[in-house]
Design an enzyme around this catalytic site. Structure first.
Site, PDB file in Angstrom:
ATOM      1  N   ASP A   1       0.907  -1.131   0.028  1.00  0.00           N
ATOM      2  CA  ASP A   1      -0.115  -0.129   0.072  1.00  0.00           C
ATOM      3  C   ASP A   1       1.061   1.278  -0.073  1.00  0.00           C
ATOM      4  O   ASP A   1       1.894   1.355   0.576  1.00  0.00           O
ATOM      5  CB  ASP A   1      -0.952  -0.063   1.293  1.00  0.00           C
ATOM      6  CG  ASP A   1      -2.129   1.121   1.346  1.00  0.00           C
ATOM      7  OD1 ASP A   1      -3.339   0.507   1.056  1.00  0.00           O
ATOM      8  OD2 ASP A   1      -1.880   2.155   1.170  1.00  0.00           O
TER       9      ASP A   1
ATOM     10  N   VAL B   1     -10.831   3.349  -3.322  1.00  0.00           N
ATOM     11  CA  VAL B   1     -10.390   3.043  -4.696  1.00  0.00           C
ATOM     12  C   VAL B   1     -11.360   2.114  -5.408  1.00  0.00           C
ATOM     13  O   VAL B   1     -11.667   0.956  -4.782  1.00  0.00           O
ATOM     14  CB  VAL B   1      -9.032   2.500  -4.800  1.00  0.00           C
ATOM     15  CG1 VAL B   1      -8.620   1.863  -5.946  1.00  0.00           C
ATOM     16  CG2 VAL B   1      -7.870   3.399  -4.318  1.00  0.00           C
TER      17      VAL B   1
ATOM     18  N   HIS C   1     -10.479  -4.730  -3.510  1.00  0.00           N
ATOM     19  CA  HIS C   1      -8.984  -5.154  -3.050  1.00  0.00           C
ATOM     20  C   HIS C   1      -9.247  -5.478  -1.365  1.00  0.00           C
ATOM     21  O   HIS C   1     -10.069  -5.133  -1.047  1.00  0.00           O
ATOM     22  CB  HIS C   1      -8.186  -3.877  -2.957  1.00  0.00           C
ATOM     23  CG  HIS C   1      -8.889  -2.643  -2.413  1.00  0.00           C
ATOM     24  ND1 HIS C   1      -9.433  -1.783  -3.131  1.00  0.00           N
ATOM     25  CD2 HIS C   1      -8.672  -1.855  -1.382  1.00  0.00           C
ATOM     26  CE1 HIS C   1     -10.055  -0.788  -2.518  1.00  0.00           C
ATOM     27  NE2 HIS C   1      -9.419  -0.865  -1.500  1.00  0.00           N
TER      28      HIS C   1
ATOM     29  N   HIS D   1      -7.244  -5.655   2.021  1.00  0.00           N
ATOM     30  CA  HIS D   1      -5.944  -5.324   2.766  1.00  0.00           C
ATOM     31  C   HIS D   1      -5.525  -6.438   3.786  1.00  0.00           C
ATOM     32  O   HIS D   1      -6.300  -6.970   4.425  1.00  0.00           O
ATOM     33  CB  HIS D   1      -6.342  -4.227   3.660  1.00  0.00           C
ATOM     34  CG  HIS D   1      -7.000  -2.965   2.773  1.00  0.00           C
ATOM     35  ND1 HIS D   1      -6.120  -1.826   2.790  1.00  0.00           N
ATOM     36  CD2 HIS D   1      -8.121  -2.662   2.566  1.00  0.00           C
ATOM     37  CE1 HIS D   1      -6.844  -0.756   2.219  1.00  0.00           C
ATOM     38  NE2 HIS D   1      -8.106  -1.248   1.969  1.00  0.00           N
TER      39      HIS D   1
HETATM   40  P1  DGP Z   1      -9.805   1.625   0.371  1.00  0.00           P
HETATM   41  O1  DGP Z   1     -10.035   2.552   1.339  1.00  0.00           O
HETATM   42  O2  DGP Z   1     -10.074   0.398   1.095  1.00  0.00           O
HETATM   43  O3  DGP Z   1     -10.205   1.913  -1.181  1.00  0.00           O
HETATM   44  O4  DGP Z   1      -7.992   1.549   0.203  1.00  0.00           O
HETATM   45  C1  DGP Z   1      -7.310   1.882  -0.938  1.00  0.00           C
HETATM   46  C2  DGP Z   1      -5.721   1.859  -0.620  1.00  0.00           C
HETATM   47  O5  DGP Z   1      -5.281   2.161  -1.687  1.00  0.00           O
HETATM   48  C3  DGP Z   1      -5.337   2.742   0.451  1.00  0.00           C
HETATM   49  O6  DGP Z   1      -4.859   2.233   1.505  1.00  0.00           O
HETATM   50  C4  DGP Z   1      -4.117   3.502  -0.568  1.00  0.00           C
HETATM   51  C5  DGP Z   1      -4.021   2.632  -1.555  1.00  0.00           C
HETATM   52  N1  DGP Z   1      -3.723   3.141  -2.819  1.00  0.00           N
HETATM   53  C6  DGP Z   1      -4.275   4.059  -3.292  1.00  0.00           C
HETATM   54  N2  DGP Z   1      -3.473   4.455  -4.416  1.00  0.00           N
HETATM   55  C7  DGP Z   1      -2.430   3.730  -4.734  1.00  0.00           C
HETATM   56  C8  DGP Z   1      -1.577   3.525  -5.346  1.00  0.00           C
HETATM   57  O7  DGP Z   1      -1.531   4.374  -6.583  1.00  0.00           O
HETATM   58  N3  DGP Z   1      -0.408   2.650  -5.305  1.00  0.00           N
HETATM   59  C9  DGP Z   1      -0.454   1.801  -4.161  1.00  0.00           C
HETATM   60  N4  DGP Z   1       0.644   1.094  -4.110  1.00  0.00           N
HETATM   61  N5  DGP Z   1      -1.652   1.993  -3.261  1.00  0.00           N
HETATM   62  C10 DGP Z   1      -2.411   2.943  -3.525  1.00  0.00           C
END
Ligand code: DGP
Length: 117
Positions: free
Chosen positions: A33, A99, A103, A105
């Site tokens: 993340d 997002v 996904h 976590h």
């Molecule tokens: P959620 O709130 O469940 O939609 O979590 C989305 C997660 O995605 C958040 O913890 C940050 C991560 N994230 C967002 N954009 C990017 C990215 O471009 N790269 C990576 N590695 N993580 C990202």
């Protein structure tokens, strides 16, 4: 469902956006993340675009099983399986999903609160 040009995680899948990928196969990809909430914070996503958990049906049972068993294996690899960890899927706005690509976590490496919301 086709992968979507404007989806950040579809662009990570295609390699257009760089990420710290730690596992990938024909179905899923796992990467760290960008804004880690714990010493270990890994996202496991399907290559195929599903907007959220609400799009998942029994047809995706095998995919979801694969994502969970992979997260368990990554927890072992990251040496947090004995201390404990948490798997979270946020769904929709009030579920805390930012997002819009399904996904999972994997969170661990510190004491997590017992609170769920
Ligand atoms: P959620 O709130 O469940 O939609 O979590 C989305 C997660 O995605 C958040 O913890 C940050 C991560 N994230 C967002 N954009 C990017 C990215 O471009 N790269 C990576 N590695 N993580 C990202």
């Amino acid at each position: 469902m086709e992968n979507q040009m404007d989806c950040i995680f579809c662009q990570i899948v295609s390699g257009k956006i760089p990420s710290d990928v730690i596992y990938q196969d024909e179905e899923v990809i796992a990467f760290r993340d960008i804004n880690p909430q714990c010493p270990v914070h890994i996202l496991v996503i399907p290559r195929e675009h599903f907007t959220s958990l609400i799009d998942i049906t029994s047809h995706e049972a095998s995919l979801m099983g694969h994502m969970i068993s992979l997260a368990n294996q990554l927890a072992r690899d990251e040496a947090i399986s004995d201390s404990g960890y948490r798997l979270v899927i946020n769904c929709g706005k009030q579920g805390g999903q930012l997002v819009p690509h399904l996904h999972l976590h994997l969170l661990g490496g510190r004491q997590l609160s017992g609170q769920l919301g």
